[in-house]
Design an enzyme around this catalytic site. Sequence first.
Site, PDB file in Angstrom:
ATOM      1  N   SER A   1       0.671  -1.141  -0.031  1.00  0.00           N
ATOM      2  CA  SER A   1      -0.090  -0.150   0.020  1.00  0.00           C
ATOM      3  C   SER A   1       0.938   1.351  -0.030  1.00  0.00           C
ATOM      4  O   SER A   1       0.484   2.337  -0.186  1.00  0.00           O
ATOM      5  CB  SER A   1      -0.921  -0.162   1.248  1.00  0.00           C
ATOM      6  OG  SER A   1      -0.168  -0.032   2.468  1.00  0.00           O
TER       7      SER A   1
ATOM      8  N   LYS B   1      -7.409   3.959   7.799  1.00  0.00           N
ATOM      9  CA  LYS B   1      -6.239   4.840   7.281  1.00  0.00           C
ATOM     10  C   LYS B   1      -6.848   6.354   7.288  1.00  0.00           C
ATOM     11  O   LYS B   1      -6.137   7.580   7.733  1.00  0.00           O
ATOM     12  CB  LYS B   1      -5.926   4.514   6.080  1.00  0.00           C
ATOM     13  CG  LYS B   1      -5.138   3.131   6.085  1.00  0.00           C
ATOM     14  CD  LYS B   1      -4.845   2.698   4.602  1.00  0.00           C
ATOM     15  CE  LYS B   1      -4.173   1.306   4.551  1.00  0.00           C
ATOM     16  NZ  LYS B   1      -3.643   1.003   3.219  1.00  0.00           N
TER      17      LYS B   1
END
Length: 835
Positions: free
Chosen positions: A715, A758
């Site tokens: 990511s 996130k």
Amino acid sequence: MHLASLYSSAAAPIRTFSDANSQPEAIAIMAADPDHLLRGDDAPPTLPLLAVRNTVLFPGVVLPVTVSRKKSVKLVRKAYAADKLLGVVAQLNPDADEPTTDELQSVGTLARILKLLEQPDGHITIILQGQVRFTVEEQLSFTPLVARVSYFPEVSLNPEIPGEFGLLQALREAATKVLELTPEIPMEARAMLDGIQSPAFLTHFLSSNVQLDLPAKQRLLELADPEAQARLLLEALLSQAELLEIKQDIRSKTHTGIDAQQREYFLRQQLKTLQDELGQDGTEEDVHRLKARAETKKWPEAVALHFKKEMEKLARTNPMAPDYSVNMNYVEFLLDLPWGEYTKDKFNLKQTKKILDADHFGLEKVKERILEYIAVLKLKQDLKAPILCLYGPPGVGKTSLGRSIAAAMGRKYIRMSLGGVRDEAEIRGHRKTYVGAMPGRIIAQIKKAGTSNPVIILDEIDKVSSDFRGDPSSALLEVLDPEQNATFTDNYLEVEYDLSKVLFIATANSLDTIQPALRDRMEIIDLTGYTQEEKVQIARKHLWPKQLKDHGLGETEVKITDAALHRVADDYTRESGVRGLERKLAAVTRNLARRKAGKELLPAVIEPADVRKILGSAIFDRDQYQDNDTAGVVTGLAWTSVGGDILFVESLLSRGRGKLTLSGQLGDVMKESAITALSYLRSRADEIGIDYRLFEQYDLHIHFPEGAVPKDGPSAGIAIFTSMASAFTQRRVRPRLAMTGEITLRGKVLPVGGIKEKLLAARRAGMKDIILCPKNRKDIEEIQEDYLKGLTIHYADRVDDVLRVALLDELVPHPQKLPVRDEPVPVVGPSVEVQ
């Protein structure tokens, strides 16, 4: 042969026959005159060697040996036809069929063949008498096995020397003690032992008959020093005598125990008769009492039949037998289980929602799922309970939510911690035939609850492990399958029990460690972290009043402002849940409690300044997450088991030859992302405005701060690419910008997981802009608008779109000078270094 067989071997002579017409002849177990044996001076220097298994021949001792190997038969016949002498040596490996001298013991005994007996099966039996010990010096031939030997000087103990005389007496006494402790040997054997006058033969004879293994007897044979040989023999005799004493003591105690048990049985029979006369309860009364309890049970017919058989077995068992208490505990456990007993569910949806909202702030998805279950149960009245799994970071209220659900539905609440469970029997139980057998945790908790439809919280189901005792995850498959748990069978219970009405709620911090088949049986409900505003509301409604009460302060005695709660959450915690926030509020209330106990004046309201005085300087500084004045520094977003977090990527150029260095304890996937990003950046250097010679004349170092923390995953791909592009172009990265996404070698941006966690981490760090893959749009649509407040989402399908958003046109305040030479320095292959 051992010392216990001394008398039987000596008193019963072996009768041998040389042929069909010969007369029987008696061979004694010991030589008639052992002092007149061959000595080394009279013995031949070379000997044919007979290898024997599992036996050692000592001088003076007569020993029958059966010979079956063809080479050995041939060797014995030849020796018997000549001087009737041969060497007897024990094999090192009893399984060897044709041993050489290297496979034999180095010390053996010269033997005289007293008799040769023909057997019907073609084998022969020879009667040997040991003469003198020898050492094998050299093998002269293999077929037959002949060796050159050197003989031991036969030195014996001297009875005239007091010390050696005492050693001989000790040997006789120890041997006599062994004979006395062996009741099957007549006392005449002692007289025969006293008849041995030769010290050397006494030592050899006792060595041959003592109860020792082959290596120990070989050790006795090899000892040339008579005193050392006698001492080692004495130690063996004393050990044998001690062992016989222990056996005799055990036998006497066993007889005593049996006598005591018989006596106790008769006394209990008399007591039973007296109890019957006095009308007191006895064993029969216990049986009647258990049967009376069984009549009130609503159990299935199969269980009733099983209980009847167990009661019949119990009635036939002697109360003094060990099985009686086992069977009694088992039937009592059967009666204690709540067969067919259920608590009445509450179907008031409004009241249920009110209870759930009062106990927990947010968590709308799981509340809605519980209300749906209660609604269907209200309409149908019979519904198999679903298996829910609350999945999320620590401290978000997964475990406490189960207690609220039980209270809202009016059911009993049970919590089972599965963290560290490694034994399958913890779930299924042990069979009652084992000593100390117990039922599994599931059935034991059902008994404790007293109802067959409780709410059972399977806490930390992702922490279950497995070892040689079985896999508890596999045992949970039957428990957590709505199609199977109606007929769950516990090993201890032995009959089926219906678990279909139990509402199982599992909790987990990570789904990766849960067995796939087990995960498939559960309905996963994702509980994400809280926003700062939600944490403040939770602290005001739940945590602060609870801490005041726990520390002896009145609920209205001291108030705290929202600004102070914000300060605690922002400056002193960095988490997805509220556990750390609760600990900090506990520290504040402890300070207030100390001041109250010291009769100091308490503040009416806690302000942010008071928080700083009590808790000290801020632990987390948000300013460090907003520094983008240096080229190559990019903020990424990461997912961890405790929620989301931000991740920094730092790139730095230095004079070199194009080497790529990665540091920060990276996993393989993250290393590959960095290599992929660099390859794509090199391929698009002209379009991005990078002089291609920079790649050949400068080394690139990419670092991920907090190097002690392991990092892995794809990511951070676009963050790494942006960091490289910023370093090579010396262009500023947009402040308060964070990004997450995987990069391909073609420059495409791929979606990643953990978007909500996130985004919460980005909000906590004060970020304003977020770059995501367009395929993550569906994740954004599932997030409440409150979570997105203050964030601008940018969707980038390719890394070119990322750079358009991330890189500003102006350079950094003090750009690094990157001069290039006209002639590029050759690159020595693709060099990558990981630190």
